[in-house]
Write a protein that holds these residues in place. Structure first.
Motif, PDB file in Angstrom:
ATOM      1  N   THR A   1       0.844  -1.191   0.000  1.00 47.78           N
ATOM      2  CA  THR A   1       0.000   0.000   0.000  1.00 47.78           C
ATOM      3  C   THR A   1       0.882   1.245   0.000  1.00 47.78           C
ATOM      4  O   THR A   1       1.866   1.323   0.729  1.00 47.78           O
ATOM      5  CB  THR A   1      -0.922  -0.010   1.235  1.00 47.78           C
ATOM      6  N   GLY A   2       0.532   2.195  -0.854  1.00 51.42           N
ATOM      7  CA  GLY A   2       1.274   3.444  -0.950  1.00 51.42           C
ATOM      8  C   GLY A   2       2.378   3.436  -1.983  1.00 51.42           C
ATOM      9  O   GLY A   2       3.020   4.464  -2.210  1.00 51.42           O
ATOM     10  N   THR A   3       2.602   2.303  -2.649  1.00 53.80           N
ATOM     11  CA  THR A   3       3.646   2.234  -3.676  1.00 53.80           C
ATOM     12  C   THR A   3       3.231   3.072  -4.883  1.00 53.80           C
ATOM     13  O   THR A   3       2.148   2.914  -5.426  1.00 53.80           O
ATOM     14  CB  THR A   3       3.900   0.781  -4.109  1.00 53.80           C
ATOM     15  N   LEU A   4       4.101   3.960  -5.301  1.00 48.43           N
ATOM     16  CA  LEU A   4       3.844   4.836  -6.432  1.00 48.43           C
ATOM     17  C   LEU A   4       4.032   4.087  -7.745  1.00 48.43           C
ATOM     18  O   LEU A   4       5.018   3.348  -7.909  1.00 48.43           O
ATOM     19  CB  LEU A   4       4.803   6.031  -6.366  1.00 48.43           C
ATOM     20  N   THR A   5       3.108   4.255  -8.680  1.00 48.05           N
ATOM     21  CA  THR A   5       3.162   3.525  -9.953  1.00 48.05           C
ATOM     22  C   THR A   5       4.399   3.848 -10.781  1.00 48.05           C
ATOM     23  O   THR A   5       4.764   3.070 -11.651  1.00 48.05           O
ATOM     24  CB  THR A   5       1.923   3.816 -10.818  1.00 48.05           C
ATOM     25  N   VAL A   6       5.024   4.972 -10.514  1.00 49.68           N
ATOM     26  CA  VAL A   6       6.219   5.349 -11.264  1.00 49.68           C
ATOM     27  C   VAL A   6       7.491   5.096 -10.449  1.00 49.68           C
ATOM     28  O   VAL A   6       8.574   5.546 -10.816  1.00 49.68           O
ATOM     29  CB  VAL A   6       6.156   6.820 -11.743  1.00 49.68           C
ATOM     30  N   GLY A   7       7.368   4.347  -9.367  1.00 54.63           N
ATOM     31  CA  GLY A   7       8.524   3.936  -8.588  1.00 54.63           C
ATOM     32  C   GLY A   7       9.140   5.049  -7.771  1.00 54.63           C
ATOM     33  O   GLY A   7       8.601   6.153  -7.641  1.00 54.63           O
ATOM     34  N   ASP A   8      10.299   4.719  -7.211  1.00 55.56           N
ATOM     35  CA  ASP A   8      11.047   5.682  -6.392  1.00 55.56           C
ATOM     36  C   ASP A   8      11.969   6.536  -7.251  1.00 55.56           C
ATOM     37  O   ASP A   8      12.304   7.659  -6.893  1.00 55.56           O
ATOM     38  CB  ASP A   8      11.877   4.922  -5.344  1.00 55.56           C
ATOM     39  N   ARG A   9      12.406   5.960  -8.361  1.00 59.79           N
ATOM     40  CA  ARG A   9      13.249   6.680  -9.323  1.00 59.79           C
ATOM     41  C   ARG A   9      12.666   6.418 -10.701  1.00 59.79           C
ATOM     42  O   ARG A   9      12.318   5.292 -11.019  1.00 59.79           O
ATOM     43  CB  ARG A   9      14.692   6.164  -9.262  1.00 59.79           C
ATOM     44  N   HIS A  10      12.540   7.479 -11.510  1.00 60.23           N
ATOM     45  CA  HIS A  10      11.919   7.308 -12.824  1.00 60.23           C
ATOM     46  C   HIS A  10      12.326   8.419 -13.771  1.00 60.23           C
ATOM     47  O   HIS A  10      12.811   9.467 -13.351  1.00 60.23           O
ATOM     48  CB  HIS A  10      10.387   7.269 -12.702  1.00 60.23           C
ATOM     49  N   GLU A  11      12.091   8.153 -15.060  1.00 65.23           N
ATOM     50  CA  GLU A  11      12.296   9.188 -16.068  1.00 65.23           C
ATOM     51  C   GLU A  11      11.096  10.132 -16.018  1.00 65.23           C
ATOM     52  O   GLU A  11      10.174   9.936 -15.226  1.00 65.23           O
ATOM     53  CB  GLU A  11      12.467   8.554 -17.450  1.00 65.23           C
ATOM     54  N   ALA A  12      11.102  11.154 -16.844  1.00 64.99           N
ATOM     55  CA  ALA A  12       9.991  12.104 -16.889  1.00 64.99           C
ATOM     56  C   ALA A  12       8.682  11.355 -17.135  1.00 64.99           C
ATOM     57  O   ALA A  12       8.627  10.432 -17.951  1.00 64.99           O
ATOM     58  CB  ALA A  12      10.223  13.131 -17.985  1.00 64.99           C
ATOM     59  N   VAL A  13       7.637  11.749 -16.420  1.00 65.50           N
ATOM     60  CA  VAL A  13       6.344  11.069 -16.517  1.00 65.50           C
ATOM     61  C   VAL A  13       5.557  11.652 -17.690  1.00 65.50           C
ATOM     62  O   VAL A  13       5.207  12.834 -17.679  1.00 65.50           O
ATOM     63  CB  VAL A  13       5.537  11.215 -15.202  1.00 65.50           C
ATOM     64  N   PRO A  14       5.278  10.827 -18.720  1.00 66.04           N
ATOM     65  CA  PRO A  14       4.484  11.325 -19.848  1.00 66.04           C
ATOM     66  C   PRO A  14       3.035  11.564 -19.445  1.00 66.04           C
ATOM     67  O   PRO A  14       2.560  11.032 -18.437  1.00 66.04           O
ATOM     68  CB  PRO A  14       4.599  10.199 -20.887  1.00 66.04           C
ATOM     69  N   ASP A  15       2.331  12.363 -20.231  1.00 67.39           N
ATOM     70  CA  ASP A  15       0.950  12.731 -19.905  1.00 67.39           C
ATOM     71  C   ASP A  15       0.014  11.535 -19.796  1.00 67.39           C
ATOM     72  O   ASP A  15      -0.954  11.586 -19.053  1.00 67.39           O
ATOM     73  CB  ASP A  15       0.400  13.708 -20.957  1.00 67.39           C
ATOM     74  N   HIS A  16       0.285  10.463 -20.526  1.00 72.69           N
ATOM     75  CA  HIS A  16      -0.640   9.321 -20.526  1.00 72.69           C
ATOM     76  C   HIS A  16      -0.444   8.393 -19.329  1.00 72.69           C
ATOM     77  O   HIS A  16      -1.195   7.440 -19.155  1.00 72.69           O
ATOM     78  CB  HIS A  16      -0.529   8.526 -21.836  1.00 72.69           C
ATOM     79  N   VAL A  17       0.545   8.685 -18.470  1.00 74.27           N
ATOM     80  CA  VAL A  17       0.813   7.849 -17.297  1.00 74.27           C
ATOM     81  C   VAL A  17       0.371   8.603 -16.042  1.00 74.27           C
ATOM     82  O   VAL A  17       0.718   9.762 -15.843  1.00 74.27           O
ATOM     83  CB  VAL A  17       2.313   7.484 -17.205  1.00 74.27           C
ATOM     84  N   ASP A  18      -0.388   7.925 -15.199  1.00 71.90           N
ATOM     85  CA  ASP A  18      -0.887   8.491 -13.949  1.00 71.90           C
ATOM     86  C   ASP A  18       0.085   8.106 -12.830  1.00 71.90           C
ATOM     87  O   ASP A  18       0.210   6.935 -12.492  1.00 71.90           O
ATOM     88  CB  ASP A  18      -2.285   7.914 -13.674  1.00 71.90           C
ATOM     89  N   ALA A  19       0.786   9.091 -12.273  1.00 73.62           N
ATOM     90  CA  ALA A  19       1.688   8.842 -11.139  1.00 73.62           C
ATOM     91  C   ALA A  19       0.818   8.823  -9.879  1.00 73.62           C
ATOM     92  O   ALA A  19       0.460   9.855  -9.337  1.00 73.62           O
ATOM     93  CB  ALA A  19       2.759   9.923 -11.053  1.00 73.62           C
ATOM     94  N   THR A  20       0.464   7.630  -9.434  1.00 74.41           N
ATOM     95  CA  THR A  20      -0.502   7.486  -8.349  1.00 74.41           C
ATOM     96  C   THR A  20      -0.120   6.309  -7.458  1.00 74.41           C
ATOM     97  O   THR A  20       0.673   5.452  -7.839  1.00 74.41           O
ATOM     98  CB  THR A  20      -1.922   7.258  -8.926  1.00 74.41           C
ATOM     99  N   THR A  21      -0.718   6.276  -6.284  1.00 76.70           N
ATOM    100  CA  THR A  21      -0.597   5.107  -5.410  1.00 76.70           C
ATOM    101  C   THR A  21      -1.812   4.223  -5.575  1.00 76.70           C
ATOM    102  O   THR A  21      -2.037   3.324  -4.779  1.00 76.70           O
ATOM    103  CB  THR A  21      -0.427   5.527  -3.933  1.00 76.70           C
ATOM    104  N   GLY A  22      -2.591   4.464  -6.625  1.00 76.49           N
ATOM    105  CA  GLY A  22      -3.812   3.695  -6.901  1.00 76.49           C
ATOM    106  C   GLY A  22      -5.041   4.497  -6.530  1.00 76.49           C
ATOM    107  O   GLY A  22      -5.020   5.284  -5.595  1.00 76.49           O
TER     108      GLY A  22
END
Length: 139
Positions: A114-135
């Motif tokens: 619970t609380g894990t971010l969909t884009v991880g702890d380290r990531h490249e730039a988040v594109p518009d079509h990706v939701d950076a969320t914990t769900g």
């Protein structure tokens, strides 16, 4: 209900109904919790982004379609891609840089703390079509 509140139910949850309740791609919904873990479903298509979960493994189950996960396991080994057809499972080990990609519209189930971010702890730039969320909670 917020995404971090437990979503356990005293009734069964239909994965088909949960998946039918939204259309967003790369934007998981939390269908239930197990101990300190979220069980999430997501619709995916196209590319996600390179990212790493430093402190947790990431479990994938393909419900429909096909998922490819490209891995950068070490500087010496380069990249490799695992292909998960419908009904396949795969766990990306913690600390492994990876990039999911769905060549066709697909549906997946994820198991993460619970609380894990969909884009991880380290990531490249988040594109518009990706939701950076914990769900998101199911509506």
């Amino acid at each position: 209900m917020t995404a971090t509140e437990p979503t356990q139910s005293t009734e069964p949850v239909s994965l088909a109904a949960a998946l039918a309740s939204f259309t967003d791609r790369w934007s998981p919904r939390i269908v239930t919790t197990v101990n300190d873990y979220d069980v999430r479903v997501a619709k995916v298509e196209g590319e996600h982004l390179w990212h790493t979960h430093d402190h947790t493994d990431e479990f994938f189950l393909v419900l429909e379609g096909e998922l490819h996960i490209t891995l950068r396991e070490s500087a010496d080994s380069g990249e490799r891609t695992v292909v998960l057809p419908k009904g396949s499972v795969f766990t990306v080990p913690r600390g492994t840089e990876h990039k999911p990609h769905a060549p066709v519209p697909s549906e997946i189930l994820l198991l993460e703390p619970t609380g894990t971010l969909t884009v991880g702890d380290r990531h490249e730039a988040v594109p518009d079509h990706v939701d950076a969320t914990t769900g998101h909670a199911l509506s």
